[in-house]
Design a protein around this motif. Sequence first.
Motif, PDB file in Angstrom:
ATOM      1  N   ARG A 242       3.846   4.844   1.843  1.00 31.08           N
ATOM      2  CA  ARG A 242       3.546   5.273   0.581  1.00 31.08           C
ATOM      3  C   ARG A 242       2.804   6.675   0.547  1.00 31.08           C
ATOM      4  O   ARG A 242       2.629   7.359  -0.321  1.00 31.08           O
ATOM      5  CB  ARG A 242       2.453   4.109   0.168  1.00 31.08           C
ATOM      6  N   ALA A 243       1.850   7.058   1.490  1.00 30.47           N
ATOM      7  CA  ALA A 243       1.364   8.324   1.619  1.00 30.47           C
ATOM      8  C   ALA A 243       2.137   9.373   1.499  1.00 30.47           C
ATOM      9  O   ALA A 243       2.152  10.353   0.872  1.00 30.47           O
ATOM     10  CB  ALA A 243       0.185   8.351   2.831  1.00 30.47           C
TER      11      ALA A 243
ATOM     12  N   ARG B 118       1.441   1.512   4.284  1.00 30.14           N
ATOM     13  CA  ARG B 118       0.519   2.683   3.745  1.00 30.14           C
ATOM     14  C   ARG B 118       0.912   3.969   4.048  1.00 30.14           C
ATOM     15  O   ARG B 118       0.806   5.068   3.320  1.00 30.14           O
ATOM     16  CB  ARG B 118      -0.952   2.062   4.319  1.00 30.14           C
TER      17      ARG B 118
ATOM     18  N   ALA C 273       6.156   0.945  -2.661  1.00 29.80           N
ATOM     19  CA  ALA C 273       5.524  -0.134  -3.571  1.00 29.80           C
ATOM     20  C   ALA C 273       6.315  -1.226  -3.834  1.00 29.80           C
ATOM     21  O   ALA C 273       5.914  -2.645  -3.521  1.00 29.80           O
ATOM     22  CB  ALA C 273       4.826   0.389  -4.917  1.00 29.80           C
TER      23      ALA C 273
ATOM     24  N   GLU D 202      -2.726   2.430  -1.153  1.00 31.40           N
ATOM     25  CA  GLU D 202      -2.985   3.873  -1.650  1.00 31.40           C
ATOM     26  C   GLU D 202      -3.918   4.591  -0.718  1.00 31.40           C
ATOM     27  O   GLU D 202      -4.517   5.512  -1.206  1.00 31.40           O
ATOM     28  CB  GLU D 202      -3.032   3.869  -3.227  1.00 31.40           C
ATOM     29  N   ASP D 203      -4.387   3.964   0.321  1.00 32.66           N
ATOM     30  CA  ASP D 203      -5.547   4.481   0.949  1.00 32.66           C
ATOM     31  C   ASP D 203      -5.260   5.623   1.690  1.00 32.66           C
ATOM     32  O   ASP D 203      -6.127   6.150   2.407  1.00 32.66           O
ATOM     33  CB  ASP D 203      -6.150   3.322   2.046  1.00 32.66           C
ATOM     34  N   GLY D 204      -3.949   6.019   1.887  1.00 37.39           N
ATOM     35  CA  GLY D 204      -3.450   7.242   2.563  1.00 37.39           C
ATOM     36  C   GLY D 204      -3.807   7.387   4.137  1.00 37.39           C
ATOM     37  O   GLY D 204      -3.934   6.067   4.809  1.00 37.39           O
TER      38      GLY D 204
ATOM     39  N   ARG E 107       4.218   9.492  -1.514  1.00 37.99           N
ATOM     40  CA  ARG E 107       3.244  10.029  -3.133  1.00 37.99           C
ATOM     41  C   ARG E 107       3.262  11.621  -2.899  1.00 37.99           C
ATOM     42  O   ARG E 107       3.159  12.278  -4.014  1.00 37.99           O
ATOM     43  CB  ARG E 107       1.829   9.337  -2.813  1.00 37.99           C
TER      44      ARG E 107
END
Length: 486
Positions: free
Chosen positions: A465-466, A462, A237, A269-271, A469
């Motif tokens: 980030r997935a 993205r 992020a 954050e859409d994975g 997370r």
Amino acid sequence: MTSPPRRLPRTTTTPPADLTALTAAELVAGYRSGAFTPVDATRDVLAAIEAYDRRVNAFVLVDAERALADAERSAQRYADGRPLGPGDGVPVSIKDMFLTEGWPTRRGTALIDPAGPWTEDAPPVARLREAGAVLLGKTTTPEFGWKGVTDSPTFGATGNPWHPYLTAGGSSGGAAAAVRLGLGPWSIGTDGGGSVRIPASFTGTVGLKPTYGLVPIYPPSPFGTLSHAGPITRTVADAAGLLDLIARPDPRDWSALPSPAGSYLDGLEDGVAGLRIAYSANLGHVENDPEVDRLVLAAVEVLAGQGAEVAEVDPGFDDPVAAFSVLWFAGAAKVVEGYGPAALDRIDPGLRRGVEYGSGLTAADYLDATAVRMRLGSELGRFHQRYDLLVTPTLPIPAFELGRDAPEGWPSDAWTSWTPYTYPFNLTQQPALSVPCGFTADGRPVGLQIVGPRHADALVLRAGRAYERATDWADQWPVVLESKGS
């Protein structure tokens, strides 16, 4: 072959007990709420630099007075309810390859006179200054950013935050070491063959090489269109937030792309559910450390567990190292040529060998290498019609001993011999992200590389980030932080 000189500690159990543990996004949230100010954060960062930089040599210049003045102006803007945006008050370091008004840009070499005058900011530095960021100082680089580790006869070697006897990688090693120790949550580096992603992998940080032209560069790099500029941060992020600020056109860069339509935080954050991801364990020609194989495979399984459609497949290209070396060392020869014949006796011996090789190349050699590059770009373009993303190890090995250009006993001293996953994507100009994916048994970080088609920077972020997370690697802290001031 890649063993460090002693067994390494892995992590602390807790992060630092001050504002250096916070991400840029967390700092800005705190400023807006009034929980603390940019001055508070900057003082904590400067104290941490004083305590820890002697262990790793991340900085070649720290300007505490100027940083605190920046922070005070930022604090006043927040007090007045007029912050400039999501970068206002964030402490940031600048790789010593970027022009910075008022500070020498030495580029890791004794060939450059520090007297200046230094009256201009490079485009990313200008955008950070306009955003109200707090500029801390300049980070260490090898001479002209020429190799994959950070050391030079003039400024010494940069150690790894997880163990100072290991290299931090390069050429943005100072930037990565600073970020991983909490010496500012943001840094900007350059990447002409892996120079953001290599130190990100070795230090357990996040490093993005954006699509070429997304982050403008000025003056033009002697390494031409191999050279990219990008963020080094602790989280994906933060990388997206920093990219928002520096990915803006600058009239001095004739090849700069238009401004992105939105924020790189949008959709972050859409994975990865439904994405077609190609996993290549070795690009068909690389031999990895077994622990790298293990950790990267586990990371790929995490992505599959989040709904990505993962297929184990190689993109099918041969190692383009010969073509890359022609383009790279032709650039090295050109930059050193400008300092006269006597310069060869004053530079890193490895750089001298590269310059001598580059000086013997012909225009035909350069055009032949460019043709290889164009074919590779076309091949990868077709590959990404079938797969949204490609994932590989960032490097085939973890960090090795400080002061060496390659691991002890390695068959070659060439930095390209142990970076086969990074330089191909400088040739093709694709976005490539390194995210930490674990530690070897003796505590050395390993990176996962996520590559997308040109202009798919948001998708690459993205996916990173997935993965981030679903894991806790970004929350690990080096043990060296427990011995403040030693």
